[in-house]
Scaffold this motif. Structure first.
Motif, PDB file in Angstrom:
ATOM      1  N   TRP A   1      21.788  28.204  65.650  1.00 28.89           N
ATOM      2  CA  TRP A   1      22.188  28.876  64.416  1.00 28.89           C
ATOM      3  C   TRP A   1      21.050  28.794  63.411  1.00 28.89           C
ATOM      4  CZ3 TRP A   1      23.777  24.068  65.843  1.00 28.89           C
ATOM      5  CH2 TRP A   1      23.721  23.024  64.912  1.00 28.89           C
ATOM      6  N   HIS A   2      20.942  29.823  62.577  1.00 26.90           N
ATOM      7  CA  HIS A   2      19.902  29.836  61.542  1.00 26.90           C
ATOM      8  C   HIS A   2      20.279  30.824  60.447  1.00 26.90           C
ATOM      9  CE1 HIS A   2      18.087  33.715  62.819  1.00 26.90           C
ATOM     10  NE2 HIS A   2      18.284  33.305  64.065  1.00 26.90           N
ATOM     11  N   CYS A   3      19.551  30.775  59.344  1.00 24.66           N
ATOM     12  CA  CYS A   3      19.841  31.661  58.209  1.00 24.66           C
ATOM     13  C   CYS A   3      19.274  33.056  58.466  1.00 24.66           C
ATOM     14  CB  CYS A   3      19.276  31.076  56.918  1.00 24.66           C
ATOM     15  SG  CYS A   3      17.475  31.086  56.797  1.00 24.66           S
ATOM     16  N   ASN A   4      19.694  34.011  57.635  1.00 23.90           N
ATOM     17  CA  ASN A   4      19.226  35.384  57.790  1.00 23.90           C
ATOM     18  C   ASN A   4      17.933  35.613  57.012  1.00 23.90           C
ATOM     19  OD1 ASN A   4      20.019  35.659  55.115  1.00 23.90           O
ATOM     20  ND2 ASN A   4      21.660  37.111  55.528  1.00 23.90           N
ATOM     21  N   SER A   5      17.526  36.858  56.901  1.00 28.51           N
ATOM     22  CA  SER A   5      16.219  37.192  56.316  1.00 28.51           C
ATOM     23  C   SER A   5      16.089  36.797  54.855  1.00 28.51           C
ATOM     24  CB  SER A   5      15.949  38.687  56.467  1.00 28.51           C
ATOM     25  OG  SER A   5      16.951  39.443  55.815  1.00 28.51           O
ATOM     26  N   THR A   6      17.217  36.615  54.166  1.00 30.17           N
ATOM     27  CA  THR A   6      17.162  36.220  52.753  1.00 30.17           C
ATOM     28  C   THR A   6      17.766  34.836  52.512  1.00 30.17           C
ATOM     29  OG1 THR A   6      19.183  37.516  52.371  1.00 30.17           O
ATOM     30  CG2 THR A   6      17.078  38.579  51.857  1.00 30.17           C
ATOM     31  N   GLY A   7      17.953  34.052  53.577  1.00 26.73           N
ATOM     32  CA  GLY A   7      18.286  32.646  53.420  1.00 26.73           C
ATOM     33  C   GLY A   7      19.735  32.247  53.547  1.00 26.73           C
ATOM     34  N   SER A   8      20.639  33.189  53.782  1.00 26.52           N
ATOM     35  CA  SER A   8      22.063  32.851  53.862  1.00 26.52           C
ATOM     36  C   SER A   8      22.476  32.534  55.298  1.00 26.52           C
ATOM     37  CB  SER A   8      22.919  34.008  53.343  1.00 26.52           C
ATOM     38  OG  SER A   8      22.738  34.184  51.961  1.00 26.52           O
ATOM     39  N   TYR A   9      23.475  31.644  55.422  1.00 28.11           N
ATOM     40  CA  TYR A   9      24.084  31.328  56.709  1.00 28.11           C
ATOM     41  C   TYR A   9      25.426  32.044  56.814  1.00 28.11           C
ATOM     42  CZ  TYR A   9      20.920  27.443  57.905  1.00 28.11           C
ATOM     43  OH  TYR A   9      19.834  26.677  58.239  1.00 28.11           O
ATOM     44  N   SER A  10      25.721  32.576  57.995  1.00 26.14           N
ATOM     45  CA  SER A  10      27.052  33.113  58.213  1.00 26.14           C
ATOM     46  C   SER A  10      28.068  31.987  58.086  1.00 26.14           C
ATOM     47  CB  SER A  10      27.159  33.760  59.594  1.00 26.14           C
ATOM     48  OG  SER A  10      26.965  32.805  60.625  1.00 26.14           O
ATOM     49  N   SER A  11      29.287  32.342  57.757  1.00 28.35           N
ATOM     50  CA  SER A  11      30.400  31.416  57.474  1.00 28.35           C
ATOM     51  C   SER A  11      30.226  30.705  56.137  1.00 28.35           C
ATOM     52  CB  SER A  11      30.581  30.377  58.595  1.00 28.35           C
ATOM     53  OG  SER A  11      30.894  30.998  59.821  1.00 28.35           O
ATOM     54  N   PHE A  12      29.009  30.721  55.583  1.00 28.57           N
ATOM     55  CA  PHE A  12      28.741  30.134  54.268  1.00 28.57           C
ATOM     56  C   PHE A  12      28.075  31.180  53.374  1.00 28.57           C
ATOM     57  CE2 PHE A  12      28.766  26.838  57.434  1.00 28.57           C
ATOM     58  CZ  PHE A  12      29.442  25.776  56.854  1.00 28.57           C
ATOM     59  N   ASP A  13      28.265  32.454  53.692  1.00 26.87           N
ATOM     60  CA  ASP A  13      27.486  33.517  53.075  1.00 26.87           C
ATOM     61  C   ASP A  13      27.793  33.763  51.604  1.00 26.87           C
ATOM     62  OD1 ASP A  13      29.548  34.027  54.981  1.00 26.87           O
ATOM     63  OD2 ASP A  13      29.402  36.161  54.641  1.00 26.87           O
ATOM     64  N   ALA A  14      28.857  33.189  51.072  1.00 28.65           N
ATOM     65  CA  ALA A  14      29.129  33.349  49.644  1.00 28.65           C
ATOM     66  C   ALA A  14      28.317  32.388  48.782  1.00 28.65           C
ATOM     67  CB  ALA A  14      30.624  33.150  49.360  1.00 28.65           C
ATOM     68  N   HIS A  15      27.677  31.410  49.412  1.00 27.78           N
ATOM     69  CA  HIS A  15      26.865  30.448  48.664  1.00 27.78           C
ATOM     70  C   HIS A  15      25.453  30.990  48.458  1.00 27.78           C
ATOM     71  CE1 HIS A  15      30.126  27.735  48.946  1.00 27.78           C
ATOM     72  NE2 HIS A  15      29.943  27.375  50.207  1.00 27.78           N
ATOM     73  N   ASP A  16      24.898  30.719  47.297  1.00 29.16           N
ATOM     74  CA  ASP A  16      23.556  31.185  46.945  1.00 29.16           C
ATOM     75  C   ASP A  16      22.509  30.346  47.674  1.00 29.16           C
ATOM     76  OD1 ASP A  16      21.242  32.093  45.807  1.00 29.16           O
ATOM     77  OD2 ASP A  16      21.716  31.443  43.758  1.00 29.16           O
ATOM     78  N   PRO A  17      21.691  30.954  48.542  1.00 28.87           N
ATOM     79  CA  PRO A  17      20.680  30.191  49.273  1.00 28.87           C
ATOM     80  C   PRO A  17      19.536  29.699  48.402  1.00 28.87           C
ATOM     81  CG  PRO A  17      20.387  32.530  49.676  1.00 28.87           C
ATOM     82  CD  PRO A  17      21.668  32.385  48.895  1.00 28.87           C
ATOM     83  N   ASN A  18      19.517  30.134  47.148  1.00 27.91           N
ATOM     84  CA  ASN A  18      18.454  29.723  46.232  1.00 27.91           C
ATOM     85  C   ASN A  18      18.855  28.523  45.365  1.00 27.91           C
ATOM     86  OD1 ASN A  18      16.978  32.053  47.101  1.00 27.91           O
ATOM     87  ND2 ASN A  18      18.228  33.286  45.711  1.00 27.91           N
ATOM     88  N   THR A  19      20.074  28.033  45.556  1.00 30.92           N
ATOM     89  CA  THR A  19      20.583  26.922  44.755  1.00 30.92           C
ATOM     90  C   THR A  19      20.495  25.619  45.538  1.00 30.92           C
ATOM     91  OG1 THR A  19      22.151  28.397  43.640  1.00 30.92           O
ATOM     92  CG2 THR A  19      22.587  26.020  43.518  1.00 30.92           C
ATOM     93  N   PRO A  20      19.831  24.591  45.002  1.00 30.26           N
ATOM     94  CA  PRO A  20      19.773  23.299  45.681  1.00 30.26           C
ATOM     95  C   PRO A  20      21.171  22.795  46.006  1.00 30.26           C
ATOM     96  CG  PRO A  20      18.229  23.331  43.863  1.00 30.26           C
ATOM     97  CD  PRO A  20      19.044  24.595  43.756  1.00 30.26           C
TER      98      PRO A  20
END
Length: 337
Positions: free
Chosen positions: A141-160
């Motif tokens: 499993w890995h993140c997409n082209s802009t940093g999001s993970y499926s199943s957790f896609d509502a979370h901002d990948p830019n937020t610590p």
């Protein structure tokens, strides 16, 4: 890479690392891996010989799509395991973005996600026998082209992550921790190794998220059982870790769309990633080897290959199978160190 370098890299090649927190490898563990390298190097080199001869073949999973409903594997992109081997152990955590309910048995986990086509060619070697390990389930499993993970896609990948918990008003210890936000499954998949100890997976080149370099999560399971919906219902997880890419390759791919549109944060590179920096020592080289799919241009697609060395007799302890909250606690504690 010369043959002598490949042989030396057998188990000092890629220490698949803790999915988010870092733990120093003990002297005993370093010695154990060096011993495996000496014991298995000739077997791995023999397996590698035919695989290197296949570099010029431009084949892909798409051209050989498996239409059978029976769980079978196909001839690998390379016929034998190559010997730039990573040794895995079960004593690690899978991190906060693992979600077994979304890990699905399939050979194409891209689900039309945008990005450069990536075909993972992964060999699994039994380090107790130095032989290919058949029917080992490799879970990715890995993140997409802009940093999001499926199943957790509502979370901002830019937020610590610690800030994310604060935003969600989550207090550790207040109950069962469940951060998943959807049932999406893109860029998650698993498939068993064939008689050559090799599995293949179609995906896209990962993007990046805050405070982490580009990577792919991996687990290896034995004695596995898959339910009717294609997800694991029973298994023995014998290893967990991460796969990485060369920084020059990452720069080349990140200059393309849709990756280039991710400008909200600066990308963490290998040299400043805490996990990479601590693991890329003492001869370790946690990188996947890459071949352009058309033999010329990686931006049009690539095959990335690696061999994972595992001990099938190993069992994941209570530490490795800890609750999501315990894994998050460890992540937050060690990220401050």
């Amino acid at each position: 890479m010369h043959a002598s370098q490949l042989l030396f890299a057998l188990t000092l090649g890629c220490s698949l690392v803790l999915a988010h927190p870092h733990e120093e490898l003990s002297y005993h563990e370093l010695t154990r891996r060096a011993n495996i390298s000496r014991r298995c190097e000739s077997a791995a080199a023999a397996m590698n010989r035919k695989r290197w001869l296949k570099h010029s073949e431009k084949r892909s999973l798409a051209a050989r799509g498996n239409t059978s409903v029976v769980v079978t594997t196909e001839a690998p992109f390379y016929e034998t395991i190559q010997n730039d081997t990573c040794v895995l152990t079960p004593e690690v955590t899978a991190g906060p973005y693992v979600w077994p309910r979304s890990q699905t048995l399939r050979q194409d986990m891209s689900e039309s996600q945008p990005g450069v086509p990536l075909y993972l060619d992964i060999g699994v070697m039994d380090t107790t026998t130095c032989e290919p390990l058949q029917n080992a389930l490799v879970d990715l499993w890995h993140c997409n082209s802009t940093g999001s993970y499926s199943s957790f896609d509502a979370h901002d990948p830019n937020t610590p992550f610690e800030e994310l918990l604060e935003q969600l008003n989550i207090t550790l210890g207040s109950g069962t921790l469940d951060l998943h936000t959807s049932n999406s499954t893109w860029l998650r998949g698993m498939w068993p190794t064939d008689s050559n100890g090799v599995m293949e997976m179609k995906t896209v080149f990962p993007g990046f998220y805050v405070e982490r370099t580009i990577h792919i999560h991996a687990q290896v399971h034995t004695n596995w059982v898959v339910g009717k919906n294609g997800t694991l219902i029973a298994d023995n997880t014998i290893s967990t870790g991460q796969l990485f890419f060369d920084e020059q390759l990452s720069q080349q791919i990140m200059a393309l769309e849709p990756y280039a549109s991710h400008t909200q944060i600066n990308r963490t590179t290998n040299d400043i990633d805490s996990i990479w920096a601590s693991e890329n020592t003492a001869g370790f080289s946690p990188l996947m080897s890459v071949v352009p799919l058309d033999g010329e241009d990686v931006t049009k697609g690539m095959v990335a290959y690696i061999t994972l060395g595992v001990d099938p007799s190993a069992t994941a302890s209570a530490k490795a199978r800890r609750s999501p909250e315990a894994a998050v606690r460890e992540y937050l504690q060690k990220s401050k160190n």
